[in-house]
Write a protein that holds these residues in place. Structure first.
Motif, PDB file in Angstrom:
ATOM      1  N   ALA A  13       0.864  -1.184   0.000  1.00 18.59           N
ATOM      2  CA  ALA A  13       0.000   0.000   0.000  1.00 18.59           C
ATOM      3  C   ALA A  13       0.899   1.232   0.000  1.00 18.59           C
ATOM      4  O   ALA A  13       1.827   1.335   0.811  1.00 18.59           O
ATOM      5  N   ALA A  60      -5.020   0.683   6.973  1.00 20.22           N
ATOM      6  CA  ALA A  60      -4.195  -0.292   6.248  1.00 20.22           C
ATOM      7  C   ALA A  60      -3.649  -1.353   7.196  1.00 20.22           C
ATOM      8  O   ALA A  60      -3.666  -2.550   6.893  1.00 20.22           O
ATOM      9  N   TYR A  88      -1.189  -6.080   4.224  1.00 19.92           N
ATOM     10  CA  TYR A  88       0.024  -5.566   3.585  1.00 19.92           C
ATOM     11  C   TYR A  88       1.304  -6.012   4.261  1.00 19.92           C
ATOM     12  O   TYR A  88       1.417  -6.003   5.482  1.00 19.92           O
ATOM     13  N   ILE A 129       3.478  -0.989   4.134  1.00 19.92           N
ATOM     14  CA  ILE A 129       2.640   0.222   4.102  1.00 19.92           C
ATOM     15  C   ILE A 129       3.622   1.374   3.994  1.00 19.92           C
ATOM     16  O   ILE A 129       4.286   1.749   4.964  1.00 19.92           O
ATOM     17  N   MET A 179      -1.815  -1.096  -3.993  1.00 18.71           N
ATOM     18  CA  MET A 179      -2.938  -0.242  -3.612  1.00 18.71           C
ATOM     19  C   MET A 179      -2.435   1.149  -3.248  1.00 18.71           C
ATOM     20  O   MET A 179      -1.343   1.296  -2.693  1.00 18.71           O
ATOM     21  N   ILE A 207     -11.191  -1.614   2.632  1.00 16.10           N
ATOM     22  CA  ILE A 207      -9.999  -2.131   1.955  1.00 16.10           C
ATOM     23  C   ILE A 207     -10.161  -3.623   1.668  1.00 16.10           C
ATOM     24  O   ILE A 207      -9.913  -4.093   0.554  1.00 16.10           O
TER      25      ILE A 207
END
Length: 228
Positions: free
Chosen positions: A3, A35, A41, A44, A102, A116
């Motif tokens: 992300a 996130a 993820y 991030i 993303m 998300i």
């Protein structure tokens, strides 16, 4: 899984808006926390040109492995170039190719972890190339008018036959809300765009779609967050 949260320090509409305190917390923190809470993820990454912004991002759990070059932090800088710069950095560092990633804009603090998660599930279910979160357009496109120097108005010709119809009888249109993007690295490199013939929309409510650009947006977000 990656992300990217882009957060440059310059802002014309609202000074330092990306770290401005929103109900006691820096604006960027809402996107980082969403996130993290999604637990999707491995990275991030906050792309910023500011050491101060970077320190705040790290405090809330993001990675800031570089400071964005000045030429990628101007008002006119291309968002695509910002993302590719981050992708190239990570690919060089990890040796792994990044095909999809993303983007979470920090100006969308009401987007939650469940949005998300749902967006990603929808993306894979549709076998899409890219995904853009959107909201229903509040104003029918046929209601747009231009004005000359004498103040006379003229319909701009978008769906003009419906200009005087009730809102309910107009076709529904959708606009990006800035909350969630799932992008394709190859598409960005080759065509410099988010959109292809296989781009899908993840629809979000008006309430979750507050995109902070000015003081009014900020106050609206404060109100909605305090109600939640």
């Amino acid at each position: 899984n990656l992300a990217i949260i882009p957060a440059r320090s310059g802002s014309k509409g609202l000074k330092d808006k990306n770290i401005k305190l929103l109900n006691g917390k820096p604006l960027i923190a809402y996107s980082i926390e969403a996130a993290k809470k999604s637990e999707i993820y491995s990275h991030i990454l906050v792309s910023t040109d500011s050491e101060r912004y970077g320190e705040i991002a790290i405090q809330y759990g993001a990675e800031v492995p570089f400071l964005r070059p000045k030429e990628l932090a101007e008002d006119t800088s291309s968002a695509v170039d910002v993302y590719l710069h981050a992708i190239d950095f990570l690919q060089k560092k990890t040796g792994k190719e990044i095909q999809k990633f993303m983007v979470l804009l920090p100006t969308a603090p009401l987007r939650e972890a469940k949005d998300i998660e749902q967006a990603i599930r929808y993306f894979f279910a549709k076998k899409a190339e890219t995904l853009i979160s959107m909201k229903e357009a509040e104003i029918p496109i046929s209601w747009y008018y231009g004005m000359d120097e004498q103040g006379r108005i003229k319909n701009m010709g978008f769906d003009e036959q419906n200009a005087v119809e009730n809102r309910q009888s107009n076709r529904t249109y959708y606009i990006p809300n800035g909350a969630i993007y799932i992008l394709d690295t190859k598409l960005l490199r080759e065509r410099h765009t988010y959109y292809s013939d296989n781009t899908v929309a993840y629809l979000m409510s008006q309430e979750k779609s507050v995109d902070i650009d000015c003081e009014f947006d900020f106050k609206m977000a404060e109100l909605l967050l305090s109600q939640n």
